[in-house]
Design a protein around this motif. Structure first.
Motif, PDB file in Angstrom:
ATOM      1  N   GLN A  19     -88.110  79.283 -25.117  1.00 56.95           N
ATOM      2  CA  GLN A  19     -88.670  78.793 -23.860  1.00 56.95           C
ATOM      3  C   GLN A  19     -88.993  77.299 -23.944  1.00 56.95           C
ATOM      4  O   GLN A  19     -88.782  76.553 -22.977  1.00 56.95           O
ATOM      5  N   ALA A  73     -83.924  79.704 -20.338  1.00 57.44           N
ATOM      6  CA  ALA A  73     -84.582  80.782 -19.610  1.00 57.44           C
ATOM      7  C   ALA A  73     -84.137  82.137 -20.155  1.00 57.44           C
ATOM      8  O   ALA A  73     -82.930  82.399 -20.249  1.00 57.44           O
ATOM      9  N   ASP A 111     -83.240  86.131 -20.236  1.00 54.35           N
ATOM     10  CA  ASP A 111     -82.657  87.021 -19.237  1.00 54.35           C
ATOM     11  C   ASP A 111     -83.115  88.454 -19.505  1.00 54.35           C
ATOM     12  O   ASP A 111     -84.006  88.696 -20.333  1.00 54.35           O
ATOM     13  N   SER A 131     -94.789  88.853 -17.759  1.00 56.22           N
ATOM     14  CA  SER A 131     -94.187  87.542 -17.486  1.00 56.22           C
ATOM     15  C   SER A 131     -92.771  87.655 -16.926  1.00 56.22           C
ATOM     16  O   SER A 131     -92.260  86.692 -16.336  1.00 56.22           O
ATOM     17  N   ASN A 137     -91.388  89.296 -14.324  1.00 57.13           N
ATOM     18  CA  ASN A 137     -91.287  89.077 -12.879  1.00 57.13           C
ATOM     19  C   ASN A 137     -92.102  87.867 -12.445  1.00 57.13           C
ATOM     20  O   ASN A 137     -91.678  87.091 -11.583  1.00 57.13           O
ATOM     21  N   ASP A 149     -92.952  85.044 -14.127  1.00 57.87           N
ATOM     22  CA  ASP A 149     -92.466  83.724 -14.537  1.00 57.87           C
ATOM     23  C   ASP A 149     -90.960  83.536 -14.351  1.00 57.87           C
ATOM     24  O   ASP A 149     -90.495  82.390 -14.233  1.00 57.87           O
ATOM     25  N   TYR A 150     -90.196  84.652 -14.354  1.00 58.81           N
ATOM     26  CA  TYR A 150     -88.736  84.512 -14.331  1.00 58.81           C
ATOM     27  C   TYR A 150     -88.070  85.329 -13.218  1.00 58.81           C
ATOM     28  O   TYR A 150     -86.836  85.388 -13.159  1.00 58.81           O
ATOM     29  N   ILE A 195     -87.565  88.391 -12.819  1.00 56.54           N
ATOM     30  CA  ILE A 195     -86.692  89.458 -13.312  1.00 56.54           C
ATOM     31  C   ILE A 195     -87.379  90.793 -13.041  1.00 56.54           C
ATOM     32  O   ILE A 195     -88.482  91.047 -13.525  1.00 56.54           O
TER      33      ILE A 195
END
Length: 290
Positions: A52, A57, A59, A85, A87, A89-90, A92
């Motif tokens: 990071q 990023a 996946d 983190s 959902n 921060d990314y 997902i």
């Protein structure tokens, strides 16, 4: 990196990783997975943080590896932080694989109520793997009552899979409930569900040798069992006492000790010791998940 990781050669995996001219998300995932698969959860987390900081990023695959690593290393708080983190921060969305990792993480840490609540309330329909993760936690923490209803869900979703039958039978046996253990094994036979025999393999001088528990087919069986006897005597002299609770059969203690003594892994290791020079790395592979 992936090959070295699956062979347990983490130093070689890290050397290959560090030698890459450019590191993309696939490269980072491979090294994180190598650490996670071999029980080095802290190292996996450290690399995840470095990834990071480098501006790469993560996946979906990254999070599966890191959550699995946290689970096997008992890093509950770190695993929960990583899961949240995804959902936040990314962006997902957790897949079924991520949720199964969380069930495993909670279950291994002894939070069986939370793990079962997650299965019952998660947004995706749980598969047999989700229930098997909880069943594995029931075995670790000797939760016999929960294991019965958990196994029933696994039976329903994957009726040809021998794993829930074997796991439930072993849980009953470990609790001394031999009649229940036999009942589950009989149900398995009645449904014609067969368990694949466990095989341990070792490669020596470019030839793969296979061993099964108590096997007597290897041409060097006498030397192998003699080496096992030597090792057993040495361990007993050092204060080792066999844990016969690990033998899930209603047998006398001496017979249980013999069963432990003849595990396929031990036969493979003994063969490796008598067939290689001192200091040689021995790699044992199995046909079943450990």
């Amino acid at each position: 990196v992936n090959m070295y990781g699956k062979c347990g050669s983490l130093n070689d995996a890290r050397h290959a990783f560090d030698s890459m001219a450019q590191l993309d998300v696939v490269s980072w995932n491979g090294m994180i997975a190598a650490y996670s698969q071999n029980g080095h959860g802290k190292e996996a987390l450290d690399l995840f943080q470095q990834m990071q900081l480098k501006g790469i990023a993560p996946d979906m695959i990254t999070f599966i590896s890191i959550l699995s690593g946290c689970s096997h290393a008992g890093l509950l708080d770190d695993g929960l932080h990583c899961f949240l983190s995804m959902n936040r921060d990314y962006a997902i969305m957790p897949t079924l694989d991520h949720l199964v990792c969380m069930i495993d993480l909670l279950g291994r840490a002894g939070h069986l109520d939370e793990a079962e609540d997650l299965i019952n309330n998660m947004p995706l329909e749980p598969d047999a793997g989700a229930w098997m993760s909880l069943l594995g936690a029931c075995r670790i923490h000797e939760d016999v009552g929960r294991s019965v209803r958990t196994a029933e869900h696994a039976f329903e979703l994957d009726p040809r899979n021998p794993a829930p039958f074997v796991s439930l039978s072993n849980i009953f046996a470990a609790a001394g409930k031999w009649d229940d253990a036999v009942r589950v094994r009989n149900a398995m036979k009645a449904r014609d569900v067969k368990k694949k025999p466990a095989v341990s393999c070792i490669e020596v001088k470019k030839r793969v040798h296979e061993f099964v528990a108590g096997g007597m087919s290897h041409p060097q069986k006498r030397e192998i069992y003699a080496e096992l006897q030597r090792l057993s005597r040495h361990m007993e002299e050092e204060g080792y006492v066999p844990d016969t609770k690990a033998v899930l059969r209603n047998a006398e203690e001496l017979k249980k000790e013999h069963m432990l003594y003849c595990h396929s892994e031990k036969l493979a290791i003994a063969f490796g010791l008598i067939s290689t020079l001192p200091g040689t790395t021995l790699r044992i592979t199995k046909n079943l998940r450990v």
